[in-house]
Design a protein around this motif. Sequence first.
Motif, PDB file in Angstrom:
ATOM      1  N   UNK A 226       0.832  -1.209   0.000  1.00  0.00           N
ATOM      2  CA  UNK A 226       0.000   0.000   0.000  1.00  0.00           C
ATOM      3  C   UNK A 226       0.861   1.253   0.000  1.00  0.00           C
ATOM      4  N   UNK A 227       1.961   1.229   0.759  1.00  0.00           N
ATOM      5  CA  UNK A 227       2.852   2.390   0.799  1.00  0.00           C
ATOM      6  C   UNK A 227       3.509   2.609  -0.557  1.00  0.00           C
ATOM      7  N   UNK A 228       3.934   1.517  -1.230  1.00  0.00           N
ATOM      8  CA  UNK A 228       4.532   1.648  -2.559  1.00  0.00           C
ATOM      9  C   UNK A 228       3.526   2.240  -3.551  1.00  0.00           C
ATOM     10  N   UNK A 229       2.272   1.775  -3.478  1.00  0.00           N
ATOM     11  CA  UNK A 229       1.242   2.301  -4.380  1.00  0.00           C
ATOM     12  C   UNK A 229       0.989   3.782  -4.114  1.00  0.00           C
ATOM     13  N   UNK A 230       0.922   4.152  -2.861  1.00  0.00           N
ATOM     14  CA  UNK A 230       0.692   5.561  -2.513  1.00  0.00           C
ATOM     15  C   UNK A 230       1.862   6.440  -2.945  1.00  0.00           C
ATOM     16  N   UNK A 231       3.074   5.953  -2.802  1.00  0.00           N
ATOM     17  CA  UNK A 231       4.231   6.728  -3.263  1.00  0.00           C
ATOM     18  C   UNK A 231       4.216   6.879  -4.778  1.00  0.00           C
ATOM     19  N   UNK A 232       3.777   5.813  -5.495  1.00  0.00           N
ATOM     20  CA  UNK A 232       3.695   5.904  -6.958  1.00  0.00           C
ATOM     21  C   UNK A 232       2.653   6.926  -7.385  1.00  0.00           C
ATOM     22  N   UNK A 233       1.515   6.954  -6.675  1.00  0.00           N
ATOM     23  CA  UNK A 233       0.477   7.946  -6.996  1.00  0.00           C
ATOM     24  C   UNK A 233       0.990   9.357  -6.752  1.00  0.00           C
ATOM     25  N   UNK A 234       1.757   9.525  -5.673  1.00  0.00           N
ATOM     26  CA  UNK A 234       2.315  10.845  -5.396  1.00  0.00           C
ATOM     27  C   UNK A 234       3.272  11.264  -6.501  1.00  0.00           C
ATOM     28  N   UNK A 235       4.135  10.323  -6.954  1.00  0.00           N
ATOM     29  CA  UNK A 235       5.066  10.648  -8.043  1.00  0.00           C
ATOM     30  C   UNK A 235       4.313  11.003  -9.323  1.00  0.00           C
ATOM     31  N   UNK A 236       3.219  10.267  -9.596  1.00  0.00           N
ATOM     32  CA  UNK A 236       2.435  10.548 -10.805  1.00  0.00           C
ATOM     33  C   UNK A 236       1.816  11.943 -10.742  1.00  0.00           C
ATOM     34  N   UNK A 237       1.265  12.292  -9.593  1.00  0.00           N
ATOM     35  CA  UNK A 237       0.649  13.615  -9.462  1.00  0.00           C
ATOM     36  C   UNK A 237       1.694  14.721  -9.502  1.00  0.00           C
ATOM     37  N   UNK A 238       2.849  14.481  -8.890  1.00  0.00           N
ATOM     38  CA  UNK A 238       3.904  15.488  -8.946  1.00  0.00           C
ATOM     39  C   UNK A 238       4.395  15.685 -10.375  1.00  0.00           C
ATOM     40  N   UNK A 239       4.467  14.572 -11.148  1.00  0.00           N
ATOM     41  CA  UNK A 239       4.843  14.706 -12.560  1.00  0.00           C
ATOM     42  C   UNK A 239       3.771  15.459 -13.336  1.00  0.00           C
ATOM     43  N   UNK A 240       2.485  15.226 -12.987  1.00  0.00           N
ATOM     44  CA  UNK A 240       1.404  15.966 -13.654  1.00  0.00           C
ATOM     45  C   UNK A 240       1.543  17.461 -13.401  1.00  0.00           C
ATOM     46  N   UNK A 241       1.900  17.833 -12.172  1.00  0.00           N
ATOM     47  CA  UNK A 241       2.102  19.253 -11.864  1.00  0.00           C
ATOM     48  C   UNK A 241       3.238  19.817 -12.700  1.00  0.00           C
ATOM     49  N   UNK A 242       4.334  19.053 -12.807  1.00  0.00           N
ATOM     50  CA  UNK A 242       5.472  19.537 -13.598  1.00  0.00           C
ATOM     51  C   UNK A 242       5.083  19.711 -15.060  1.00  0.00           C
TER      52      UNK A 242
END
Length: 417
Positions: free
Chosen positions: A67-83
């Motif tokens: 679950x932590x790995x999935x949540x970290x991946x979602x955070x990376x995806x959203x941060x990339x979307x912001x960029x």
Amino acid sequence: MFARWSAGTGRPSTLDRGERCLRSKAEGRIKKIHPDLSAGSRIQADEVLLEIDDSDYQSRVEELDAAIDQQNAEIEQLEQSIANNEKKLALENQMLEILQREFDREQTLLSRRAGSNASIDEKRRELLTQEKAVQELKNSIALITPQIKAIRAAARQSEVQKDQALRDIERTKIAALFDMRVGSVQLEVGQYVGVGEELFVAYSGTEMEVEVQLPLQVIHRLFVSVVGDFEARQNLTPESFREMFQFEAIVNVAGTESTESYRGRFLRVREVVDSQTKMVGFVVGVDNVLPPQQERPQPPLLEGAFCDVDIFGEPLPNQVVIPRRTIHSNSVYLVDEENRLAKQSIQVQLTQDDYAVVASGLEGGETLVIANPSPAIIGMLVTPIQSEEETEKLATSVNRADNALPSTAQTPLPQSK
């Protein structure tokens, strides 16, 4: 002189310290038990007593890791979307500047009557469309930031749950907290235990507690010798309170012919007075000395035994002590230097057995009348007779409490006068 006295013998009390009921802090089936975990066995501190199957907790840790790995991946995806949106926003802002300049030129041409209203309306529509695109990108970036915060909060929660699961894994191994003697135990491999379930009873062979009941009227004797050395305090700390009760205690097992004595120390006072007996409970601590440290073989003081407890107060130096029977309504009869009968008012600090300790009124060295004069006429001539027997009897009574202590605690006392 010194006066050391006994505060009295407490009624038999039950040893209520040293016993500890070990309970499970994890649930599961027992997979391993210490080979010596049986009633009466002795086990050293830090030895593992039993192990509970931790497979469920291990699975929980793996689940939370995923679950932590999935949540970290979602955070990376959203941060990339912001960029990505920020780069796109920069381009859209450049396009907006171009359209703004074109719209400004059309307005200039229209003011010189070189342009048309249709042309300027077209440029205005293009400008508004571009402004809308820029605003949508800004809104998208603003909405992604709270999403990242929410996922990070969920990730922290997963981390906390993982830490809890790891602690539960540690709790599946139950180790001895102290050198113990095992009491009742009924466990077997494969048995399921739940959280908080009683596993077995263990006893500390070194630290025991005895509660002794003392009457209210004699408690002041325990600190009458030291209370004057303490300033008035609104809030007494446990340490300062123990200093006020620096008494010694001798514990003997009741109902046996054994002459074994155990030295005790004051620990605390119970919070209430017994409503029926009007007595106060004093808790006395006893340390069982391990066999290798004993000067002579001595059995340990065991849980559940009934005990007689003698309490001995601190020595009172340089006290004036008189027989109790010589006191008549807070006064005593003396023979003055002219062999005439005199009466002296006194204040008694405490009474013990057949003697009393005088707080004021006598300085020592006076000639005390021990026989009740009848009639007692103040000023009449008397012929005093020195009684060595009474002096020895008084000294014996005063020293009786001190002689009750073991030889290691005895202090040589001069004769009373």
